[in-house]
Design an enzyme around this catalytic site. Structure first.
Site, PDB file in Angstrom:
ATOM      1  CE  LYS A  44      -3.530   2.898   0.714  1.00  0.00           C
ATOM      2  NZ  LYS A  44      -4.234   3.348  -0.327  1.00  0.00           N
ATOM      3  CB  SER A  69     -12.780   8.832  -2.067  1.00  0.00           C
ATOM      4  OG  SER A  69     -11.984  10.155  -1.570  1.00  0.00           O
ATOM      5  CB  CYS A 127      -2.748   9.694  -4.216  1.00  0.00           C
ATOM      6  SG  CYS A 127      -4.055   9.413  -3.049  1.00  0.00           S
ATOM      7  CG  ASN A 190      -3.785   5.666  -9.272  1.00  0.00           C
ATOM      8  OD1 ASN A 190      -5.054   5.238  -8.826  1.00  0.00           O
ATOM      9  ND2 ASN A 190      -2.536   6.259  -8.607  1.00  0.00           N
ATOM     10  CB  SER A 191      -8.597   5.077  -9.904  1.00  0.00           C
ATOM     11  OG  SER A 191      -8.229   6.264  -9.109  1.00  0.00           O
ATOM     12  CB  THR A 269     -11.779  -3.311  -9.405  1.00  0.00           C
ATOM     13  OG1 THR A 269     -11.271  -1.769  -9.248  1.00  0.00           O
ATOM     14  CG2 THR A 269     -13.216  -3.257  -8.971  1.00  0.00           C
TER      15      THR A 269
END
Ligand code: DHB
Length: 308
Positions: A44, A69, A127, A190-191, A269
């Site tokens: 992480k 989030s 992020c 990333n997302s 996911t």
């Protein structure tokens, strides 16, 4: 048959977790470390100090997707550095770090440089979920500045995690910045930052932080992820490897990422949805696709996207 290498590190397999999923605690990391179908656990993203993250609910899954989030909940940099330093005889582990400022980023990387960890570090420049903090890698000048300072002292393998880009000129510009530096890899994507999903019954967002705005992931972002992997593979120096992240649900998706140029492929996911048994299923699925197509090794089709 399924190998990859990044910098001086060899991976047995091509599948890894996406940072943020199943990797906050040492017991979660142990499970990835002990799973023969995981090429390397990724930790992480760590900040200097531990964080609780944003108010909950901060994660929501919908059909073929997720929105989050989380707000960088993590046990703090020392926790993850200690983990990677004390698991050096096993498979590789990728140490992901994030920061709330350039000063913090430099401080963390000085600590890594001074440590006994010689594996791959990944600096998260993307992020989307810390209130008031922009996604650094959308600012090409800021990215250049940070990498220039980092590589003045950092001599270990270092890659970066990038957000998705959507404009071909942006790919040209960010790749020109990145090609100036001895990056081990880029991890893309990333997302997709700052989506919004609403619940019809409550007429409210499905997650609480930031008025419901959060990073979108899952199978629905596969085209964006593949485009980013492809765009970077066509623009980056060949010694900058690519970790393909985004949209992977099936072995076909893994194959597509590698075909577009990914060296390793990470899953977020869908890993959260299915748990770590997913890695065995994807591995076996990929072996079957390769067998049906007559490939003996991933090297035979990696970056092999054909003309239509
Ligand atoms: C978080 C989300 C991200 O996409 C990321 O790269 C780092 C942290 C989070 O909200 O915890």
């Amino acid at each position: 048959k399924m190998f990859a290498s990044i910098a001086n590190v060899d991976f047995d397999g091509v599948l890894i977790n996406a940072s943020g999923v199943h990797c906050q605690t040492s017991s979660e990391l142990d499970e990835l470390l002990n799973d023969e179908y995981v090429a390397a656990p990724v930790t992480k993203s760590a900040t200097l100090n531990s964080r609780d993250g944003n108010p909950k609910p901060s994660y929501f899954e919908f059909k073929d997707g997720s929105i989050n989030s989380m707000g960088l909940p993590n046990n703090g940099f020392e926790y993850y550095l200690n983990y990677v330093e004390s698991h050096r005889n096993n498979k590789p582990i990728i140490l992901s770090i994030a920061s709330l400022s350039q000063e913090e980023c430099i401080e963390l990387l000085h600590k890594v440089q001074a440590s006994d960890f010689n594996g791959i570090t990944e600096l998260n420049l993307s992020c989307p979920n810390v209130i008031g903090k922009p996604q650094v890698a959308y600012d090409f000048e800021a990215t250049d500045k940070i990498l220039s300072e980092v590589f003045s002292f950092f001599k270990k393998p270092l890659g970066i995690k990038l957000p998705p880009y959507f404009d071909l000129t942006h790919f040209d510009q960010i790749a020109a910045v990145l090609n100036q530096y001895p990056l081990s890899h880029v991890n893309s994507v990333n997302s997709i930052g700052n989506g919004l999903l609403v619940d019809l019954a409550t007429e409210a967002p499905v997650i609480k932080p930031k008025g419901g705005f959060g990073g979108v992931g899952g199978h629905n972002i596969l085209p964006t992820a593949l485009a980013n992997v492809r765009a970077f593979r066509l623009r980056l120096n060949q010694n900058i490897k690519i970790i393909g992240t985004g949209g992977v649900k099936t072995a076909e998706d893994v194959f597509a990422h590698i075909l577009c140029g990914a060296d390793l492929v990470s899953i977020g996911t869908e890993l959260n949805k299915q748990g770590i048994s997913l890695f065995k299923d994807l591995n076996e699925g990929l072996i079957k696709i390769m067998h049906d197509k007559g490939y003996n090794s991933v090297d035979e089709f990696r970056n092999g996207l054909k003309d239509i």
